[in-house]
Design a protein around this motif. Structure first.
Motif, PDB file in Angstrom:
ATOM      1  N   ILE A 279       0.994  14.841  -9.518  1.00 10.49           N
ATOM      2  CA  ILE A 279       0.709  13.237  -9.476  1.00 10.49           C
ATOM      3  C   ILE A 279       1.024  12.641 -10.819  1.00 10.49           C
ATOM      4  CG2 ILE A 279      -1.062  11.573  -8.959  1.00 10.49           C
ATOM      5  CD1 ILE A 279      -2.158  13.302  -7.047  1.00 10.49           C
ATOM      6  N   ARG A 280       0.491  13.410 -11.917  1.00  7.81           N
ATOM      7  CA  ARG A 280       0.573  12.520 -13.176  1.00  7.81           C
ATOM      8  C   ARG A 280       2.321  12.510 -13.471  1.00  7.81           C
ATOM      9  NH1 ARG A 280      -4.299  15.403 -14.458  1.00  7.81           N
ATOM     10  NH2 ARG A 280      -3.157  17.308 -15.168  1.00  7.81           N
ATOM     11  N   LYS A 281       3.004  13.466 -13.296  1.00  2.90           N
ATOM     12  CA  LYS A 281       4.364  13.616 -13.511  1.00  2.90           C
ATOM     13  C   LYS A 281       5.087  12.442 -12.751  1.00  2.90           C
ATOM     14  CE  LYS A 281       4.809  18.273 -14.735  1.00  2.90           C
ATOM     15  NZ  LYS A 281       5.325  19.631 -14.367  1.00  2.90           N
ATOM     16  N   GLN A 282       4.580  12.299 -11.098  1.00  2.00           N
ATOM     17  CA  GLN A 282       5.232  11.348 -10.389  1.00  2.00           C
ATOM     18  C   GLN A 282       4.962   9.936 -11.024  1.00  2.00           C
ATOM     19  OE1 GLN A 282       6.868  12.119  -7.903  1.00  2.00           O
ATOM     20  NE2 GLN A 282       7.283   9.962  -6.950  1.00  2.00           N
ATOM     21  N   ILE A 283       3.744   9.628 -11.906  1.00  2.00           N
ATOM     22  CA  ILE A 283       3.368   8.462 -12.082  1.00  2.00           C
ATOM     23  C   ILE A 283       4.190   8.081 -13.268  1.00  2.00           C
ATOM     24  CG2 ILE A 283       1.709   6.958 -13.283  1.00  2.00           C
ATOM     25  CD1 ILE A 283      -0.440   8.629 -11.845  1.00  2.00           C
ATOM     26  N   LYS A 284       4.647   9.052 -14.101  1.00  2.00           N
ATOM     27  CA  LYS A 284       5.388   8.998 -15.240  1.00  2.00           C
ATOM     28  C   LYS A 284       6.929   8.495 -14.701  1.00  2.00           C
ATOM     29  CE  LYS A 284       2.979  11.894 -18.331  1.00  2.00           C
ATOM     30  NZ  LYS A 284       2.939  12.958 -19.117  1.00  2.00           N
ATOM     31  N   ARG A 285       7.478   8.812 -13.667  1.00  2.00           N
ATOM     32  CA  ARG A 285       8.627   8.458 -13.291  1.00  2.00           C
ATOM     33  C   ARG A 285       8.953   7.151 -12.980  1.00  2.00           C
ATOM     34  NH1 ARG A 285       8.986  13.485  -8.752  1.00  2.00           N
ATOM     35  NH2 ARG A 285       8.807  15.190 -10.411  1.00  2.00           N
ATOM     36  N   GLU A 286      10.234   6.652 -12.582  1.00  2.00           N
ATOM     37  CA  GLU A 286      10.336   5.431 -12.487  1.00  2.00           C
ATOM     38  C   GLU A 286       9.664   4.754 -10.929  1.00  2.00           C
ATOM     39  OE1 GLU A 286      14.144   2.275 -11.479  1.00  2.00           O
ATOM     40  OE2 GLU A 286      14.301   4.474 -11.948  1.00  2.00           O
ATOM     41  N   LYS A 287       8.887   3.841 -10.915  1.00  2.00           N
ATOM     42  CA  LYS A 287       8.319   3.062  -9.812  1.00  2.00           C
ATOM     43  C   LYS A 287       9.231   3.062  -8.978  1.00  2.00           C
ATOM     44  CE  LYS A 287       4.321   2.789 -11.973  1.00  2.00           C
ATOM     45  NZ  LYS A 287       3.221   3.903 -11.719  1.00  2.00           N
ATOM     46  N   ARG A 288       8.912   3.598  -7.630  1.00  2.00           N
ATOM     47  CA  ARG A 288       9.493   3.160  -6.259  1.00  2.00           C
ATOM     48  C   ARG A 288       9.374   1.800  -5.774  1.00  2.00           C
ATOM     49  NH1 ARG A 288       8.957   7.787  -2.007  1.00  2.00           N
ATOM     50  NH2 ARG A 288      10.642   6.435  -1.200  1.00  2.00           N
ATOM     51  N   ARG A 289      10.298   1.384  -5.208  1.00  2.00           N
ATOM     52  CA  ARG A 289      10.138  -0.079  -4.415  1.00  2.00           C
ATOM     53  C   ARG A 289      10.179   0.087  -3.095  1.00  2.00           C
ATOM     54  NH1 ARG A 289      10.703  -4.599  -7.866  1.00  2.00           N
ATOM     55  NH2 ARG A 289       9.777  -3.890 -10.098  1.00  2.00           N
ATOM     56  N   LEU A 290       9.200  -0.132  -2.256  1.00  2.00           N
ATOM     57  CA  LEU A 290       9.276  -0.017  -0.930  1.00  2.00           C
ATOM     58  C   LEU A 290       9.050  -1.242  -0.256  1.00  2.00           C
ATOM     59  CD1 LEU A 290       6.989   3.162  -0.352  1.00  2.00           C
ATOM     60  CD2 LEU A 290       9.451   3.041  -0.600  1.00  2.00           C
ATOM     61  N   VAL A 291       9.004  -2.247  -0.953  1.00  2.00           N
ATOM     62  CA  VAL A 291       8.964  -3.862  -0.529  1.00  2.00           C
ATOM     63  C   VAL A 291      10.174  -4.542  -1.202  1.00  2.00           C
ATOM     64  CG1 VAL A 291       7.658  -5.633  -0.073  1.00  2.00           C
ATOM     65  CG2 VAL A 291       6.408  -3.904  -0.182  1.00  2.00           C
TER      66      VAL A 291
ATOM     67  N   LEU B 128       0.946  -1.256  -0.213  1.00  2.00           N
ATOM     68  CA  LEU B 128      -0.238   0.073   0.002  1.00  2.00           C
ATOM     69  C   LEU B 128       0.971   1.240  -0.082  1.00  2.00           C
ATOM     70  CD1 LEU B 128      -2.668   1.135   0.226  1.00  2.00           C
ATOM     71  CD2 LEU B 128      -2.705   1.349   2.692  1.00  2.00           C
ATOM     72  N   ARG B 129       1.766   1.212   0.713  1.00  2.00           N
ATOM     73  CA  ARG B 129       2.728   2.443   0.825  1.00  2.00           C
ATOM     74  C   ARG B 129       3.369   2.651  -0.472  1.00  2.00           C
ATOM     75  NH1 ARG B 129       7.413   1.430   3.592  1.00  2.00           N
ATOM     76  NH2 ARG B 129       7.938   3.485   3.355  1.00  2.00           N
ATOM     77  N   GLU B 130       3.808   1.593  -1.093  1.00  2.00           N
ATOM     78  CA  GLU B 130       4.418   1.650  -2.472  1.00  2.00           C
ATOM     79  C   GLU B 130       3.497   2.053  -3.431  1.00  2.00           C
ATOM     80  OE1 GLU B 130       5.608  -1.887  -5.334  1.00  2.00           O
ATOM     81  OE2 GLU B 130       7.150  -1.714  -3.579  1.00  2.00           O
ATOM     82  N   GLN B 131       2.271   1.680  -3.405  1.00  2.00           N
ATOM     83  CA  GLN B 131       1.012   2.239  -4.352  1.00  2.00           C
ATOM     84  C   GLN B 131       1.069   3.600  -4.291  1.00  2.00           C
ATOM     85  OE1 GLN B 131       0.047   0.848  -7.083  1.00  2.00           O
ATOM     86  NE2 GLN B 131       1.372  -0.919  -6.580  1.00  2.00           N
ATOM     87  N   LEU B 132       0.957   4.367  -2.922  1.00  2.00           N
ATOM     88  CA  LEU B 132       0.816   5.592  -2.739  1.00  2.00           C
ATOM     89  C   LEU B 132       1.761   6.330  -2.923  1.00  2.00           C
ATOM     90  CD1 LEU B 132      -1.249   5.310   0.729  1.00  2.00           C
ATOM     91  CD2 LEU B 132      -1.961   5.785  -1.485  1.00  2.00           C
ATOM     92  N   ALA B 133       3.114   5.777  -3.019  1.00  2.00           N
ATOM     93  CA  ALA B 133       4.277   6.421  -3.263  1.00  2.00           C
ATOM     94  C   ALA B 133       4.209   6.798  -4.720  1.00  2.00           C
ATOM     95  CB  ALA B 133       5.403   6.079  -2.639  1.00  2.00           C
TER      96      ALA B 133
END
Length: 502
Positions: free
Chosen positions: A454-466, A419-424
């Protein structure tokens, strides 16, 4: 200026002393565990009933102690790992609280009766020889303990119940063929491999989502905390009251379904009303910052972890000493029993002491894995994991679904992590939506809207928190637990049969 020879020699001596201390610590834990098993051997030697099965009873006692040590080292980490990872509890305090609560649960609520064949996994025929039955229990017991030991060494939290199920299954097939197995029960247990972690993860993620949107993402977090934190603590009180009535105290208290609901509702109301003044007083001194508001969950988290440990001790002590009780009963009566047998206090004591000692000696490593190496924990996240574990067990019990407390807790940790990962990845930080950065070519008043950010953040590389590698390791350990323990048990049964018949 070059260092003198004396300084170099002193540094070498210091490194030698550090290495000596590290070596002594690594030797001390196995040494104390061996002394514990020797003490059980001496105790059982004076207590075992005289007869042809006395040696089996003594060996069974030692294996029970070994099993209890491994349960303490592996299973208890699921309850205390999130609390330690969130820094709500230092490791030492967590070990003390867990040891006391585990022992108290095992001795006070462990019960005087236990099902000897772990939920009717096998159903031996009437002519089944008592000696073969005792060897079957010993082989399954030893195989489960060794598998849990190996899993702990590999930093993989596994279900002790499933380990014993696998052991009983493998030894039973080796002793009497596939017809001895209760396959519908095995099918339900296999289904729990998926049901347990998914339910735990979804409920933990839902609870954390509620906390974030109703408290942590609010503009006035302190006012939101005054409103919702007492309700969440009341929910914890109600859920754990129902949990203990149904699971933790089931051996000494058998309330009706209506009584359980009334107890839960009463505890919810009392918990909410009693903690509201405490929350209001604490909130009056807090800054409107996420870190300060999150601290309100620390004390409830400690109570939740302690209650989980108490319930775990009450339930899982049977995993440690249930087969020993079956061996003792078979030696005393001369008959193989798949029903309920008496669980004496001295048998409970072996389980309680073994679990507590295993936790203290070998538990810290897996506690750190669960609490810090899967995903980052804080008090609200860890609180949601603990509460989700109790809620999931209640729902599963009501639906008649077999679930594993280990799988539920680990599923909860993964649930809050994903959930944290998706929100980030949606641009939502711990404090809420990430504010947009003003463009260097435009005045700040014309900067992008939060939606643009938010749209710009989505376009960036996905964060991995797990950490994905832990997902693979733990899932693989879960899948192979039953066949691995079963294979070992079949081998051990064959060896015992050969030695005894030789």
């Amino acid at each position: 200026m070059p260092k003198s020879a004396l300084d170099k020699d002193l540094k070498k001596v210091g490194r030698l002393e550090d290495a000596t201390q590290a070596l002594s610590r690594s030797i001390a834990a196995p040494g104390l565990a061996i002394l514990f098993l020797i003490a059980i051997f001496l105790f059982m030697s004076g207590l075992a009933p005289v007869g042809p099965l006395s040696l089996f009873v003594i060996a069974g006692g030692v294996i029970a102690g070994y099993m209890a040590l491994n349960i303490g080292a592996n299973d208890v980490a699921n309850n205390m790992g999130p609390a330690v990872g969130s820094r709500a509890l230092p490791l030492g305090a967590a070990l003390v609280i867990a040891a006391i609560c585990e022992a108290a649960g095992a001795i006070l609520a462990g019960g005087d009766v236990v099902n000897t064949i772990s939920k009717d996994i096998i159903v031996p025929h009437d002519e089944f020889d008592v000696r073969d039955f005792v060897m079957l229990m010993m082989a399954s017991f030893l195989a489960a303990a060794i598998w849990i030991h190996l899993a702990t060494y590999l930093n993989a939290p596994v279900s002790t119940t499933h380990s014993i199920v696998g052991g009983v299954l493998g030894a039973g097939i080796a002793a009497a063929g596939f017809s001895i197995v209760n396959w519908p029960t095995m099918g339900a247990i296999a289904a729990s491999w998926v049901i347990s972690p998914v339910m735990g993860g979804l409920i933990a993620a839902a609870l954390l989502g509620f906390v974030k949107w109703q408290v942590l993402f609010r503009e006035d977090r302190v006012s939101a905390a005054r409103r919702w934190v007492p309700v969440l603590i009341g929910l914890m009180a109600g859920v754990f009251t129902m949990y203990l009535a149904l699971k933790g105290l089931k051996h000494i208290y058998h309330p009706s379904t209506a009584t359980v609901w009334l107890l839960g509702l009463a505890a919810f109301a009392l918990g909410t009303l009693a903690t509201r003044p405490w929350v209001v007083r604490r909130a009056a001194t807090l800054e409107n910052r996420r870190k300060h508001v999150a601290g309100l969950f620390t004390l409830p988290l400690i109570f939740a972890a302690a209650l989980l440990s108490f319930a775990h001790g009450a339930n899982d002590v049977a995993n440690a000493v249930g087969p020993l009780a079956a061996i003792v009963a078979a030696a005393e009566t001369g008959h193989a029993s798949t029903g309920n047998v008496t669980l004496p206090l001295w048998v409970l004591m072996i389980g309680a002491l073994g679990i507590s000692l295993g936790l203290a000696l070998f538990g810290p490593r897996l506690i750190r894995t669960v609490g810090t190496k899967i995903t980052k924990m804080d008090a609200p996240r860890a609180y949601c994991v603990a509460l989700a574990a109790a809620i999931t067990v209640l729902i599963a019990s009501a639906l008649g679904l077999p679930v594993s407390s280990t799988h539920i807790a680990i599923g909860g940790v993964f649930g809050v992590g994903f959930l944290r990962e998706q929100l980030a990845n949606l641009g939502l930080r711990a404090d809420g939506p990430k504010p947009p950065k003003p463009s260097p070519n435009e005045p700040s008043s014309l900067s992008a809207t939060p939606e643009d950010a938010i749209r710009k953040q989505i376009k960036r590389e996905k964060r991995r928190l797990v950490r994905r590698r832990h997902v693979v390791t733990i899932a693989a350990a879960w899948v192979i637990t039953v066949p691995a323990a079963g294979g070992l048990a079949a081998i051990f049964y064959g060896l015992l049969k050969t030695l005894v018949d030789f």
